[in-house]
Design an enzyme around this catalytic site. Sequence first.
Site, PDB file in Angstrom:
ATOM      1  CE  LYS A   8       0.584   1.761   4.352  1.00  0.00           C
ATOM      2  NZ  LYS A   8       1.325   2.888   4.708  1.00  0.00           N
ATOM      3  N   PRO A  93       9.463  -4.233   0.112  1.00  0.00           N
ATOM      4  CG  PRO A  93      10.137  -2.047  -0.346  1.00  0.00           C
ATOM      5  CD  PRO A  93       9.280  -3.158  -0.876  1.00  0.00           C
ATOM      6  CB  ALA A  96       9.434   0.027   2.821  1.00  0.00           C
ATOM      7  N   GLY A 100       4.099  -4.053   4.258  1.00  0.00           N
ATOM      8  CA  GLY A 100       4.390  -5.414   3.793  1.00  0.00           C
ATOM      9  C   GLY A 100       3.917  -6.488   4.770  1.00  0.00           C
ATOM     10  N   GLY A 101       4.286  -6.347   6.035  1.00  0.00           N
ATOM     11  CA  GLY A 101       3.910  -7.351   7.047  1.00  0.00           C
ATOM     12  C   GLY A 101       2.401  -7.399   7.238  1.00  0.00           C
ATOM     13  CB  SER A 102      -0.168  -4.726   7.590  1.00  0.00           C
ATOM     14  OG  SER A 102       0.493  -4.089   8.641  1.00  0.00           O
ATOM     15  CB  SER A 103       0.156  -6.509   2.662  1.00  0.00           C
ATOM     16  OG  SER A 103      -0.583  -6.854   1.536  1.00  0.00           O
ATOM     17  CG  ASP A 135      -1.079   0.137   8.379  1.00  0.00           C
ATOM     18  OD1 ASP A 135      -1.894   1.033   8.674  1.00  0.00           O
ATOM     19  OD2 ASP A 135       0.126   0.356   8.126  1.00  0.00           O
TER      20      ASP A 135
HETATM   21  P1  ATP Z   1       3.739  -0.099   7.886  1.00  0.00           P
HETATM   22  O1  ATP Z   1       3.686   0.582   6.560  1.00  0.00           O
HETATM   23  O2  ATP Z   1       2.465  -0.907   8.184  1.00  0.00           O
HETATM   24  O3  ATP Z   1       4.173   0.774   9.012  1.00  0.00           O
HETATM   25  P2  ATP Z   1       6.351  -1.166   7.354  1.00  0.00           P
HETATM   26  O4  ATP Z   1       6.478  -1.237   5.875  1.00  0.00           O
HETATM   27  O5  ATP Z   1       6.974   0.038   7.981  1.00  0.00           O
HETATM   28  O6  ATP Z   1       4.834  -1.270   7.766  1.00  0.00           O
HETATM   29  P3  ATP Z   1       6.873  -3.983   7.649  1.00  0.00           P
HETATM   30  O7  ATP Z   1       7.781  -4.282   6.505  1.00  0.00           O
HETATM   31  O8  ATP Z   1       5.461  -4.356   7.496  1.00  0.00           O
HETATM   32  O9  ATP Z   1       7.017  -2.428   8.013  1.00  0.00           O
HETATM   33  O10 ATP Z   1       7.449  -4.713   8.951  1.00  0.00           O
HETATM   34  C1  ATP Z   1       7.977  -4.115  10.027  1.00  0.00           C
HETATM   35  C2  ATP Z   1       8.425  -5.101  11.101  1.00  0.00           C
HETATM   36  O11 ATP Z   1       7.588  -6.264  11.190  1.00  0.00           O
HETATM   37  C3  ATP Z   1       9.828  -5.599  10.885  1.00  0.00           C
HETATM   38  O12 ATP Z   1      10.519  -5.377  12.090  1.00  0.00           O
HETATM   39  C4  ATP Z   1       9.701  -7.089  10.626  1.00  0.00           C
HETATM   40  O13 ATP Z   1      10.737  -7.824  11.236  1.00  0.00           O
HETATM   41  C5  ATP Z   1       8.374  -7.455  11.254  1.00  0.00           C
HETATM   42  N1  ATP Z   1       7.647  -8.497  10.477  1.00  0.00           N
HETATM   43  C6  ATP Z   1       6.953  -9.523  10.984  1.00  0.00           C
HETATM   44  N2  ATP Z   1       6.389 -10.253  10.024  1.00  0.00           N
HETATM   45  C7  ATP Z   1       6.705  -9.671   8.850  1.00  0.00           C
HETATM   46  C8  ATP Z   1       6.385  -9.963   7.489  1.00  0.00           C
HETATM   47  N3  ATP Z   1       5.639 -11.007   7.132  1.00  0.00           N
HETATM   48  N4  ATP Z   1       6.870  -9.133   6.539  1.00  0.00           N
HETATM   49  C9  ATP Z   1       7.606  -8.051   6.898  1.00  0.00           C
HETATM   50  N5  ATP Z   1       7.939  -7.738   8.158  1.00  0.00           N
HETATM   51  C10 ATP Z   1       7.484  -8.537   9.142  1.00  0.00           C
END
Ligand code: ATP
Length: 283
Positions: A8, A93, A96, A100-103, A135
């Site tokens: 997203k 990534p 970022a 990614g994790g939430s998705s 998210d």
């Molecule tokens: P958001 O935009 O929701 O704030 P983000 O892009 O900043 O998310 P993510 O990549 O979703 O961050 O992940 C952040 C943290 O979640 C990392 O510390 C990672 O180790 C942990 N994590 C747990 N499961 C996952 C996963 N399936 N994919 C990515 N990160 C994950």
Amino acid sequence: MEVQALAKLNLTLDVLGKRPDGYHDLRMVMQSITLSDTLELADNAGEGLRVESSLHFLPAGEKNLAGKAAVCFYQALGRDVRSLDIRLTKRIPVCAGMAGGSSDAAAVLRGLNELEGNPFTPTELARIGERVGSDVPYCVIGGTALAEGRGEILTPLPALPPCWVVACKPDFPVSTPELFGRIDSCRIRCRPDTEGMLAALESGNLGAVARRMYNVFEDALPDRQRTSMAEIKNVLIQCGALGANMSGSGPTAFGLFDEEEAARQAAQLLGQSYRETFLARTV
Ligand code: ATP
């Protein structure tokens, strides 16, 4: 079963204030894009829950958001996870601002719901997702949506006119708690025109949407990071982006393009300096 987890972007992000429970009230216009992780869900003959990722530094089992989602899904059904392998191929990534994790978590919820014969409606699934992360409810539904509260109060919006996206994640790390701290300690000087963004989406005018993109976290970045962000956005605009913005708490910057060739050139140019540069479409 194979499921896709879409990244997203934030077309807008506003922090309205800190709440008594310590969370912040947010107001964000969110957009899904084709950049995605792939998840394979498979029965493992009673071995419990196992999560394996193409990125070995990500947590395994329930600590991975995909695993946590499986646990929450079966809890809602009144069961334990008896037999599930989740294999993650990561392309979004990490850390970022692209959820990614939430998705991944949302994709697990959607996939398991289908495998179990759809016991939950999409709204119920989004409520289960809330227990995994703020998210996740948006990621369950996807598309173009307004997210309020901690991010869990969702209003679907008219779809963004289809366009090209170039997303570029510079190497510096950002700390989301630190950015919230900076926002709390200073007055926000500039905010997104969320109402204007909603009107632009209503009218289906891509240029008007692109011009109204704004994220209050960008102003809260430390000086050097803010400068890097401005440089990337500048390259995107010079290459023909209709508008550029930072997503989430960063550090990904992205631009919206109505012409494929201009988007390809921007991705190629930024890709020379930034390894994690992606060309995608809106969904
Ligand atoms: P958001 O935009 O929701 O704030 P983000 O892009 O900043 O998310 P993510 O990549 O979703 O961050 O992940 C952040 C943290 O979640 C990392 O510390 C990672 O180790 C942990 N994590 C747990 N499961 C996952 C996963 N399936 N994919 C990515 N990160 C994950």
